[in-house]
Scaffold this active site. Structure first.
Site, PDB file in Angstrom:
ATOM      1  N   PRO A 283       0.831  -1.208   0.000  1.00 23.56           N
ATOM      2  CA  PRO A 283       0.000   0.000   0.000  1.00 23.56           C
ATOM      3  C   PRO A 283       0.866   1.258   0.000  1.00 23.56           C
ATOM      4  CG  PRO A 283      -0.827  -1.595   1.583  1.00 23.56           C
ATOM      5  CD  PRO A 283       0.498  -2.112   1.106  1.00 23.56           C
ATOM      6  N   GLU A 284       0.497   2.202  -0.862  1.00 23.32           N
ATOM      7  CA  GLU A 284       1.219   3.463  -0.949  1.00 23.32           C
ATOM      8  C   GLU A 284       0.397   4.544  -0.257  1.00 23.32           C
ATOM      9  OE1 GLU A 284       2.602   4.179  -4.965  1.00 23.32           O
ATOM     10  OE2 GLU A 284       2.931   2.042  -5.314  1.00 23.32           O
TER      11      GLU A 284
ATOM     12  N   LYS B  51       3.658   6.231   4.827  1.00 24.90           N
ATOM     13  CA  LYS B  51       2.822   5.034   4.714  1.00 24.90           C
ATOM     14  C   LYS B  51       2.457   4.447   6.076  1.00 24.90           C
ATOM     15  CE  LYS B  51       5.231   3.984   0.386  1.00 24.90           C
ATOM     16  NZ  LYS B  51       6.052   3.002  -0.365  1.00 24.90           N
TER      17      LYS B  51
ATOM     18  N   HIS C  38      -5.909 -15.067   9.093  1.00 27.75           N
ATOM     19  CA  HIS C  38      -4.906 -14.005   9.061  1.00 27.75           C
ATOM     20  C   HIS C  38      -5.351 -12.760   9.818  1.00 27.75           C
ATOM     21  CE1 HIS C  38      -2.848 -16.562   6.274  1.00 27.75           C
ATOM     22  NE2 HIS C  38      -3.842 -16.512   5.415  1.00 27.75           N
TER      23      HIS C  38
ATOM     24  N   ARG D  67       0.733 -12.020   4.830  1.00 28.61           N
ATOM     25  CA  ARG D  67       2.177 -12.219   4.680  1.00 28.61           C
ATOM     26  C   ARG D  67       2.970 -11.770   5.907  1.00 28.61           C
ATOM     27  NH1 ARG D  67       3.953 -10.120  -1.169  1.00 28.61           N
ATOM     28  NH2 ARG D  67       5.857 -11.212  -0.521  1.00 28.61           N
TER      29      ARG D  67
ATOM     30  N   ARG E 167      21.764  14.880  -7.655  1.00 27.02           N
ATOM     31  CA  ARG E 167      21.522  13.438  -7.810  1.00 27.02           C
ATOM     32  C   ARG E 167      21.747  13.006  -9.254  1.00 27.02           C
ATOM     33  NH1 ARG E 167      17.976  10.603  -3.845  1.00 27.02           N
ATOM     34  NH2 ARG E 167      17.842  11.950  -2.003  1.00 27.02           N
TER      35      ARG E 167
ATOM     36  N   ARG F  47      12.709  -3.136  -9.823  1.00 29.61           N
ATOM     37  CA  ARG F  47      11.266  -2.888  -9.896  1.00 29.61           C
ATOM     38  C   ARG F  47      10.851  -2.616 -11.334  1.00 29.61           C
ATOM     39  NH1 ARG F  47       9.587   0.941  -4.772  1.00 29.61           N
ATOM     40  NH2 ARG F  47      10.754  -0.165  -3.149  1.00 29.61           N
TER      41      ARG F  47
END
Length: 293
Positions: free
Chosen positions: A2-3, A58, A104, A123, A166, A283
């Protein structure tokens, strides 16, 4: 995982039932999640009032009376479910009928009004911690996080300064939680598409040599804010495990322009290219090579 939009959706769903409520009792159905639950977890929560429910990046933050904060992280597959009870004498929009518990369902809060709040995490990469209020922002999970992308501290000037030195890819920079808090793979891909910027572009190229913002930085900040606001309004994106606290799916995934659309036509008018997938830092990245430069 989840973001920011998914976590903010959960926070907003919890407010009508949990904020201001008294935790009558708590169940810990296993001793640990990602890390061990706090010592005497159930005893420490029993009788406590939840004063406020906030969010940092988050992480959900539940302020408890007595000067402590419960930090809750959904991890990879965590979700929160509200059952039973009522808000202001009537069923709330975030309630649904009480059902049988699942294997769960690891932590359950029983509220004085009759509702239950259940943390489900197949998880077990999630976490629940209890921290003194005056130590919350210095806690290792929160210390060093960048500004909130929907807050006043995140603007083109800040982003340009942060990226000026950067030489990583722009996508990698945006995923750095020390640069900006709460962004993840989905919304970075979508924001870069809206801003017309390639995920391969070097981060420092959105700033001048002096670190001032270019038009690219200005477009990117607008795109990030727009994508996040629209995703929150849509209840987040449900790809695998995310559910709103009433059990409903988010639906922002139905508006994706690039994410998880490899090989499909770009939706930009007159663009005849297809969405590509590359791997950056382990990713998947989705983008249109014609529309994003």
């Amino acid at each position: 995982m989840p973001e920011l939009p998914e976590v903010e959706t959960v926070r907003r769903g919890l407010i009508p039932v949990l904020q201001g409520a008294v935790i009558e009792s708590a169940e810990a159905r296993r001793p640990d999640l990602r890390w061990p639950l706090p010592d005497n977890f159930a005893e420490r929560l029993a009788g406590r009032r939840v004063e406020a429910i906030g969010r940092r990046a988050k992480y959900l933050l539940a302020d408890l009376d007595g000067g402590e904060v419960m930090i809750l992280h959904l991890g990879m597959s965590g979700s929160i479910r509200i059952e039973g009870g009522a808000v202001k004498g009537r069923p709330g929009r975030f309630h649904h009928p009480r059902g049988a518990g699942g294997p769960h369902d690891h932590v359950v809060l029983h509220l004085a009004g009759g509702a239950t709040v259940t943390f489900n995490d197949p998880r077990r990469f999630g976490a629940i911690l209890i921290v003194p209020y005056d130590q919350i922002m210095s806690h290792p999970l929160l210390a060093g996080l960048g500004p909130e992308p929907l807050g006043n501290g995140f603007n083109a000037e800040y982003l340009a300064r942060a990226c000026a030195r950067r030489h990583t890819s722009l996508k990698a920079a945006l995923l750095d939680q020390k640069l900006v808090a709460g962004l993840g793979n989905i919304y970075v891909c979508e924001a870069l598409f809206r801003a017309g910027l390639s995920p391969r572009r070097l981060a420092h190229t959105i700033a001048t040599a002096e670190g001032a913002p270019t038009r690219r930085a200005e477009r990117l900040v607008i795109a990030i804010r727009d994508v996040l606001r629209e995703a929150i309004h849509a209840g987040g994106s449900s790809l695998r495990d995310h559910r709103q606290v009433n059990g409903e799916l988010g639906y922002f995934q139905h508006t994706f322009k690039v994410y998880d659309r490899e090989g499909q036509p770009c939706q930009t008018l007159h663009c005849k290219d297809t969405i590509r997938r590359i791997v950056q830092n382990g990713r998947s990245t989705f983008y249109c090579p014609t529309c994003q430069r």
